[in-house]
Design a protein around this motif. Structure first.
Motif, PDB file in Angstrom:
ATOM      1  N   THR A  70       0.812  -1.220   0.000  1.00  0.00           N
ATOM      2  CA  THR A  70       0.000   0.000   0.000  1.00  0.00           C
ATOM      3  C   THR A  70       0.845   1.269   0.000  1.00  0.00           C
ATOM      4  O   THR A  70       0.377   2.331  -0.401  1.00  0.00           O
ATOM      5  CB  THR A  70      -0.934   0.021   1.215  1.00  0.00           C
ATOM      6  N   GLU A  71       2.097   1.192   0.464  1.00  0.00           N
ATOM      7  CA  GLU A  71       2.951   2.376   0.522  1.00  0.00           C
ATOM      8  C   GLU A  71       3.873   2.489  -0.691  1.00  0.00           C
ATOM      9  O   GLU A  71       4.686   3.421  -0.772  1.00  0.00           O
ATOM     10  CB  GLU A  71       3.786   2.356   1.809  1.00  0.00           C
ATOM     11  N   GLY A  72       3.787   1.538  -1.620  1.00  0.00           N
ATOM     12  CA  GLY A  72       4.546   1.654  -2.856  1.00  0.00           C
ATOM     13  C   GLY A  72       5.881   0.946  -2.881  1.00  0.00           C
ATOM     14  O   GLY A  72       6.655   1.121  -3.831  1.00  0.00           O
ATOM     15  N   TRP A  73       6.201   0.128  -1.867  1.00  0.00           N
ATOM     16  CA  TRP A  73       7.489  -0.550  -1.840  1.00  0.00           C
ATOM     17  C   TRP A  73       7.474  -1.801  -2.721  1.00  0.00           C
ATOM     18  O   TRP A  73       6.518  -2.579  -2.699  1.00  0.00           O
ATOM     19  CB  TRP A  73       7.853  -0.955  -0.416  1.00  0.00           C
ATOM     20  N   VAL A  74       8.551  -1.983  -3.490  1.00  0.00           N
ATOM     21  CA  VAL A  74       8.699  -3.164  -4.323  1.00  0.00           C
ATOM     22  C   VAL A  74      10.173  -3.558  -4.328  1.00  0.00           C
ATOM     23  O   VAL A  74      11.060  -2.697  -4.322  1.00  0.00           O
ATOM     24  CB  VAL A  74       8.198  -2.917  -5.765  1.00  0.00           C
ATOM     25  N   TYR A  75      10.439  -4.859  -4.338  1.00  0.00           N
ATOM     26  CA  TYR A  75      11.816  -5.343  -4.415  1.00  0.00           C
ATOM     27  C   TYR A  75      12.201  -5.479  -5.879  1.00  0.00           C
ATOM     28  O   TYR A  75      11.491  -6.103  -6.671  1.00  0.00           O
ATOM     29  CB  TYR A  75      11.955  -6.702  -3.729  1.00  0.00           C
ATOM     30  N   THR A  76      13.334  -4.887  -6.235  1.00  0.00           N
ATOM     31  CA  THR A  76      13.787  -4.952  -7.614  1.00  0.00           C
ATOM     32  C   THR A  76      15.273  -5.282  -7.667  1.00  0.00           C
ATOM     33  O   THR A  76      16.078  -4.627  -7.008  1.00  0.00           O
ATOM     34  CB  THR A  76      13.516  -3.622  -8.359  1.00  0.00           C
ATOM     35  N   PRO A  77      15.667  -6.326  -8.403  1.00  0.00           N
ATOM     36  CA  PRO A  77      17.092  -6.647  -8.550  1.00  0.00           C
ATOM     37  C   PRO A  77      17.837  -5.516  -9.256  1.00  0.00           C
ATOM     38  O   PRO A  77      17.237  -4.652  -9.901  1.00  0.00           O
ATOM     39  CB  PRO A  77      17.075  -7.928  -9.389  1.00  0.00           C
ATOM     40  N   PHE A  78      19.165  -5.539  -9.134  1.00  0.00           N
ATOM     41  CA  PHE A  78      19.967  -4.480  -9.722  1.00  0.00           C
ATOM     42  C   PHE A  78      19.933  -4.496 -11.249  1.00  0.00           C
ATOM     43  O   PHE A  78      20.008  -3.448 -11.881  1.00  0.00           O
ATOM     44  CB  PHE A  78      21.419  -4.601  -9.244  1.00  0.00           C
ATOM     45  N   ASP A  79      19.849  -5.676 -11.851  1.00  0.00           N
ATOM     46  CA  ASP A  79      20.031  -5.783 -13.294  1.00  0.00           C
ATOM     47  C   ASP A  79      18.789  -6.250 -14.046  1.00  0.00           C
ATOM     48  O   ASP A  79      18.859  -6.507 -15.251  1.00  0.00           O
ATOM     49  CB  ASP A  79      21.190  -6.737 -13.598  1.00  0.00           C
ATOM     50  N   CYS A  80      17.665  -6.404 -13.359  1.00  0.00           N
ATOM     51  CA  CYS A  80      16.425  -6.814 -14.023  1.00  0.00           C
ATOM     52  C   CYS A  80      15.249  -6.387 -13.151  1.00  0.00           C
ATOM     53  O   CYS A  80      15.438  -5.765 -12.106  1.00  0.00           O
ATOM     54  CB  CYS A  80      16.412  -8.330 -14.275  1.00  0.00           C
ATOM     55  N   TYR A  81      14.055  -6.707 -13.568  1.00  0.00           N
ATOM     56  CA  TYR A  81      12.873  -6.364 -12.773  1.00  0.00           C
ATOM     57  C   TYR A  81      11.840  -7.478 -12.905  1.00  0.00           C
ATOM     58  O   TYR A  81      11.859  -8.271 -13.849  1.00  0.00           O
ATOM     59  CB  TYR A  81      12.269  -5.024 -13.207  1.00  0.00           C
ATOM     60  N   PHE A  82      10.923  -7.526 -11.933  1.00  0.00           N
ATOM     61  CA  PHE A  82       9.881  -8.553 -11.931  1.00  0.00           C
ATOM     62  C   PHE A  82       8.566  -7.995 -12.461  1.00  0.00           C
ATOM     63  O   PHE A  82       8.266  -6.807 -12.298  1.00  0.00           O
ATOM     64  CB  PHE A  82       9.657  -9.088 -10.510  1.00  0.00           C
ATOM     65  N   HIS A  83       7.811  -8.881 -13.066  1.00  0.00           N
ATOM     66  CA  HIS A  83       6.437  -8.555 -13.441  1.00  0.00           C
ATOM     67  C   HIS A  83       5.522  -9.077 -12.331  1.00  0.00           C
ATOM     68  O   HIS A  83       5.603 -10.243 -11.951  1.00  0.00           O
ATOM     69  CB  HIS A  83       6.057  -9.199 -14.769  1.00  0.00           C
ATOM     70  N   LEU A  84       4.682  -8.203 -11.791  1.00  0.00           N
ATOM     71  CA  LEU A  84       3.759  -8.590 -10.731  1.00  0.00           C
ATOM     72  C   LEU A  84       2.485  -9.125 -11.380  1.00  0.00           C
ATOM     73  O   LEU A  84       1.622  -8.360 -11.827  1.00  0.00           O
ATOM     74  CB  LEU A  84       3.465  -7.394  -9.817  1.00  0.00           C
ATOM     75  N   LEU A  85       2.386 -10.436 -11.435  1.00  0.00           N
ATOM     76  CA  LEU A  85       1.289 -11.087 -12.144  1.00  0.00           C
ATOM     77  C   LEU A  85      -0.038 -10.867 -11.429  1.00  0.00           C
ATOM     78  O   LEU A  85      -0.109 -10.923 -10.182  1.00  0.00           O
ATOM     79  CB  LEU A  85       1.541 -12.590 -12.281  1.00  0.00           C
ATOM     80  N   ASP A  86      -1.077 -10.638 -12.196  1.00  0.00           N
ATOM     81  CA  ASP A  86      -2.400 -10.548 -11.597  1.00  0.00           C
ATOM     82  C   ASP A  86      -3.003 -11.951 -11.474  1.00  0.00           C
ATOM     83  O   ASP A  86      -2.353 -12.952 -11.802  1.00  0.00           O
ATOM     84  CB  ASP A  86      -3.314  -9.607 -12.400  1.00  0.00           C
ATOM     85  N   ARG A  87      -4.230 -12.049 -10.996  1.00  0.00           N
ATOM     86  CA  ARG A  87      -4.854 -13.339 -10.727  1.00  0.00           C
ATOM     87  C   ARG A  87      -4.975 -14.191 -11.995  1.00  0.00           C
ATOM     88  O   ARG A  87      -4.644 -15.392 -11.980  1.00  0.00           O
ATOM     89  CB  ARG A  87      -6.234 -13.093 -10.104  1.00  0.00           C
ATOM     90  N   ASP A  88      -5.437 -13.605 -13.091  1.00  0.00           N
ATOM     91  CA  ASP A  88      -5.599 -14.368 -14.340  1.00  0.00           C
ATOM     92  C   ASP A  88      -4.253 -14.875 -14.852  1.00  0.00           C
ATOM     93  O   ASP A  88      -4.136 -16.028 -15.293  1.00  0.00           O
ATOM     94  CB  ASP A  88      -6.271 -13.507 -15.405  1.00  0.00           C
ATOM     95  N   GLU A  89      -3.234 -14.013 -14.788  1.00  0.00           N
ATOM     96  CA  GLU A  89      -1.903 -14.408 -15.255  1.00  0.00           C
ATOM     97  C   GLU A  89      -1.322 -15.515 -14.389  1.00  0.00           C
ATOM     98  O   GLU A  89      -0.670 -16.447 -14.888  1.00  0.00           O
ATOM     99  CB  GLU A  89      -0.969 -13.199 -15.261  1.00  0.00           C
ATOM    100  N   THR A  90      -1.582 -15.439 -13.088  1.00  0.00           N
ATOM    101  CA  THR A  90      -1.072 -16.459 -12.172  1.00  0.00           C
ATOM    102  C   THR A  90      -1.671 -17.819 -12.482  1.00  0.00           C
ATOM    103  O   THR A  90      -0.956 -18.828 -12.582  1.00  0.00           O
ATOM    104  CB  THR A  90      -1.376 -16.066 -10.717  1.00  0.00           C
ATOM    105  N   TRP A  91      -2.986 -17.867 -12.650  1.00  0.00           N
ATOM    106  CA  TRP A  91      -3.646 -19.136 -12.934  1.00  0.00           C
ATOM    107  C   TRP A  91      -3.248 -19.678 -14.316  1.00  0.00           C
ATOM    108  O   TRP A  91      -3.094 -20.888 -14.499  1.00  0.00           O
ATOM    109  CB  TRP A  91      -5.152 -18.992 -12.844  1.00  0.00           C
ATOM    110  N   SER A  92      -3.070 -18.801 -15.284  1.00  0.00           N
ATOM    111  CA  SER A  92      -2.655 -19.253 -16.619  1.00  0.00           C
ATOM    112  C   SER A  92      -1.272 -19.898 -16.557  1.00  0.00           C
ATOM    113  O   SER A  92      -1.010 -20.904 -17.227  1.00  0.00           O
ATOM    114  CB  SER A  92      -2.643 -18.078 -17.593  1.00  0.00           C
ATOM    115  N   CYS A  93      -0.397 -19.318 -15.755  1.00  0.00           N
ATOM    116  CA  CYS A  93       0.955 -19.871 -15.614  1.00  0.00           C
ATOM    117  C   CYS A  93       0.951 -21.182 -14.841  1.00  0.00           C
ATOM    118  O   CYS A  93       1.643 -22.134 -15.216  1.00  0.00           O
ATOM    119  CB  CYS A  93       1.852 -18.851 -14.910  1.00  0.00           C
TER     120      CYS A  93
END
Length: 566
Positions: free
Chosen positions: A274-297
C-alpha cells in the motif's frame, strides 16, 4: 668554576632526559595509531566515540571516483595499517564469523582480551570511501576494535549496517578483513540522499552470561555517515528477470500502485504494498502477475516446497494472495484419508498436498473454471511432524527419505514441476556445529540430486531471512548470515547443475528487520489467526504486520517458475 660546570652539566642532562621522554612518548602515540596517508587527509574521518550524537557524525562529501579495481582493493591507508601491525595485505581473506583470527600482531606488549570487547574502549573510524561510477558500487573501509592491531572477538559483539534513503532500502555487504578493518559494500543505483549507520549488537553467549557493562541489544550507534548520489548507472537495458538472473537487489518506493520499468511491471496491489514498496534486482525487474496471469501460468502444474514455518507462510500467502484461495484449509476428511503422499495437518500446517480448482471469483469463463494447480509442502525442520531443530539433518532420516522420494514416481514418471527448498532457521537453533551443518548440506545435496535423476524438475534455493525486532540480539543473526552465505557458496559450486537459481531472502528481509513492522521476529508472512495472536503478543497497533515482504517473495517464486516453464 668547577661547581658551576657541574651545575651546567646537570641542567644539560635534565634537558636531554626531558627531550628523550617527549620523543619516546611521541613514538608510542604514533605506534598505536593508524599512520595517515598525507594525500587522504580529507577522507580520513576522526575516531568516533561509541555513541556519537547526530551533530558529531561526518558530513556528506562526494565519494572518490575510481575504477572498479581500485575501489575494491584496500586503499593505501588500510595497507599502511596492516603493515604497521606486521601483517601482509591479504586482500582476499575474509574472517567474518570464523572466530578469533589467528594472525601476526605488532609488538604492542599487550595481551588479547579473553571475553567480549569493552564498550568504553570501542571506536570506529571511517578510513576511506570510494565509488565505482560504472556499477554504482560504493565501498567504505572502516577500522573497528579495542586496539589498533586487534580484531574484536565475534559471537559476543558484531556489527549491523543500515543503509537507506527516503525511497530506497538496501542490504549492504559487510566483511571483516585483517586487524579490525571492516569493509562495507553496496550498489546505489538510484539518486538520493542516503544514510549509512553502523550499529553494535551484543548477544548473550551460549552459557547465558555476559561481560560487565555489556547489555544485549542493538542500540549502540557507532557511526552515522551521509552519502549523496547525484547520478546513477543507466538501467535502460534492464529486462524482465529470467530464470538465470542474479536476484540481488534493493527495495524501491514508487508512487502508489504505479509499477514501471526498470523497477517492475504490473500492479503493487497484487503484493499488498500500500505504501509503494517493491523489491527490484539491480540488473532486471519482476512482473507482478495478476490473478488471471497467475492461474494461466500455474494451470496443470505441481508446485512443491521443502522448508520450515517461514516457507509455510510464503506458501500460504501464495495460495491465498496470488491464487485467491481463501478457504484452502477447509479440506474434507475423506480427502485426508485418500491422500497417498502426505498427511494434512489442519492445526500445524506442516505438511500438505492439495489440488486447487479455480473458484476465486464470479464471472469466470468455462476455461478458467477448469484451471487447477497442485501445491505440496513438506516440513523439513525435523523428521517427525511436530519435531523441530534438526534442519538439514532431517534428510538423513530413512523414513523421511522415503516420504520425499514418493513425489518422484519413476513408474508413472510423475514429479513436481518445480521444488523450492529452504533450510537454516532450524539448523541454527540445533545442537550441530557449523561443520556438522555443512556436512548435512553435502548429504542433502547428494540426496536431492539422486531424487531428480531421470527428471527435469528444477530446484530453487531460498536463503534464510533476518530475525527481526525483539529477536535480533539473542538469536544469532550473525550465525544465520554466515551459514546462509556458506550454503549459497556451496550451492554455487554446483554451477547450476542442481539449482536453477537462488532467492536471496536474507537480502529481501534485512531492510525490514529493524522492528516488527513486517515480521513477528522470524515470520514475514503471518496471516489469519496466527497474525492476530502475534499482534497481541507484541502489542502492535491496528496497522499490524505488513505482509508485502513475504508476498513479494512469493511473486519472485512465481516469476521464476513461469520463466522456467516457458
Amino acid at each position: 668554576p668547577t661547581h658551576h660546570l657541574d651545575f651546567q652539566c646537570m641542567k644539560f642532562l635534565q634537558l636531554f632526559i626531558t627531550v628523550l621522554a617527549i620523543t619516546a612518548f611521541s613514538l608510542v602515540v604514533v605506534y598505536y595509531r593508524i599512520p595517515p596517508n598525507p594525500d587522504d587527509k580529507e577522507n580520513v574521518a576522526a575516531t568516533r566515540s561509541l555513541e556519537p550524537s547526530v551533530a558529531d557524525t561526518p558530513l556528506a562529501r562526494p565519494a572518490e571516483q575510481t575504477g572498479a579495481t581500485l575501489c575494491t582493493e584496500p586503499p593505501e591507508v588500510v595497507q599502511a595499517h596492516w603493515k604497521h601491525c606486521g601483517l601482509t595485505a591479504a586482500v582476499g581473506r575474509n574472517l567474518l564469523g570464523k572466530g578469533k583470527p589467528k594472525k601476526k600482531r605488532g609488538n604492542t606488549g599487550k595481551k588479547e582480551p579473553k571475553g567480549g570487547s569493552s564498550s568504553a574502549s570501542l571506536a570506529i573510524q571511517l578510513l576511506k570511501e570510494c565509488r565505482d561510477p560504472t556499477s554504482g558500487t560504493f565501498v567504505w573501509w572502516l577500522n573497528y576494535g579495542t586496539e589498533v592491531c586487534q580484531h574484536p572477538p565475534l559471537g559476543v559483539a558484531y556489527l549491523e549496517p543500515q543503509l537507506e534513503s527516503e525511497n530506497v532500502k538496501i542490504t549492504p555487504t559487510i566483511t571483516n578483513e585483517l586487524a579490525g578493518v571492516v569493509k562495507i559494500t553496496a550498489r546505489l543505483l538510484d539518486k538520493g540522499h542516503y544514510t549509512l549507520k553502523v550499529w553494535k549488537c551484543v548477544e548473550l553467549p551460549q552459557h547465558g552470561t555476559q561481560r560487565e557493562g555489556e547489555v544485549p541489544g542493538c542500540d549502540s550507534l557507532l557511526l552515522q555517515h551521509e552519502i549523496s548520489v547525484h547520478d546513477h548507472p543507466s538501467k535502460e537495458n534492464a529486462h524482465r528477470c529470467n530464470a538465470s538472473d542474479n536476484l540481488a537487489g534493493r527495495w524501491v518506493k514508487l508512487d502508489a500502485s504505479k509499477c514501471r520499468p526498470p523497477y517492475c511491471t504490473g500492479s503493487l496491489a497484487t503484493i499488498q504494498s500500500t505504501e509503494g514498496w517493491v523489491y527490484t534486482p539491480f540488473d532486471c525487474y519482476f512482473h507482478l502477475l495478476d490473478r488471471d496471469e497467475t492461474w494461466s501460468c500455474m494451470h496443470n502444474k505441481w508446485l512443491m516446497v521443502w522448508g520450515d514455518s517461514t516457507m509455510q507462510d510464503t506458501l500460504r500467502n501464495f495460495v491465498e494472495g496470488l491464487l485467491g484461495e481463501r478457504n484452502w484449509m477447509a479440506i474434507s476428511a475423506s480427502e485426508v484419508s485418500t491422500n497417498v503422499i502426505y498427511e494434512w495437518l489442519p492445526m500445524e500446517e506442516r505438511s500438505m498436498d492439495h489440488t486447487f480448482q479455480r473458484n476465486d471469483s464470479e464471472g469466470l469463463t468455462a476455461l478458467q473454471k477448469q484451471q487447477k494447480v497442485r501445491v505440496s509442502m513438506v516440513w523439513n525442520g525435523h523428521p517427525e511432524k511436530r519435531g523441530k531443530y534438526m534442519g538439514l539433518a532431517t534428510y538423513r532420516n530413512s523414513t523421511y527419505q522415503e516420504q520425499i522420494k514418493a513425489a518422484f514416481d519413476t513408474k508413472t514418471h510423475k514429479a513436481p514441476d518445480i521444488v523450492i527448498i529452504h533450510s537454516g532457521m532450524h539448523d541454527v537453533r540445533s545442537a550441530f556445529s557449523d561443520t556438522e551443518i555443512m556436512n548435512n548440506l553435502d548429504f542433502a545435496v547428494e540426496l536431492w540430486g539422486s531424487l531428480r535423476s531421470g527428471f527435469t524438475t528444477p530446484y530453487i534455493w531460498r536463503t534464510s531471512g533476518a530475525w527481526a525486532g525483539q529477536l535480533r540480539p539473542p538469536l544469532k543473526n550473525e550465525r544465520i548470515k554466515r551459514l546462509s552465505e556458506a550454503f549459497v557458496n556451496r550451492i554455487s559450486e554446483l554451477n547450476g547443475k542442481l539449482f536453477a537459481n537462488i532467492i536471496p531472502y536474507w537480502t529481501i528481509t534485512w531492510p525490514w528487520h529493524w522492528d516488527n513492522s513486517c515480521s513477528d521476529g522470524m515470520h514475514y508472512g503471518l496471516s489469519g489467526m496466527r497474525l492476530e495472536q502475534k499482534k497481541q503478543k507484541l502489542n502492535l497497533d491496528h496497522t499490524g504486520i505488513h505482509s508485502f515482504v513475504d508476498r513479494m517473495t512469493g511473486m519472485m517464486m512465481l516469476n521464476l517458475a513461469c520463466e522456467l516453464w516457458r
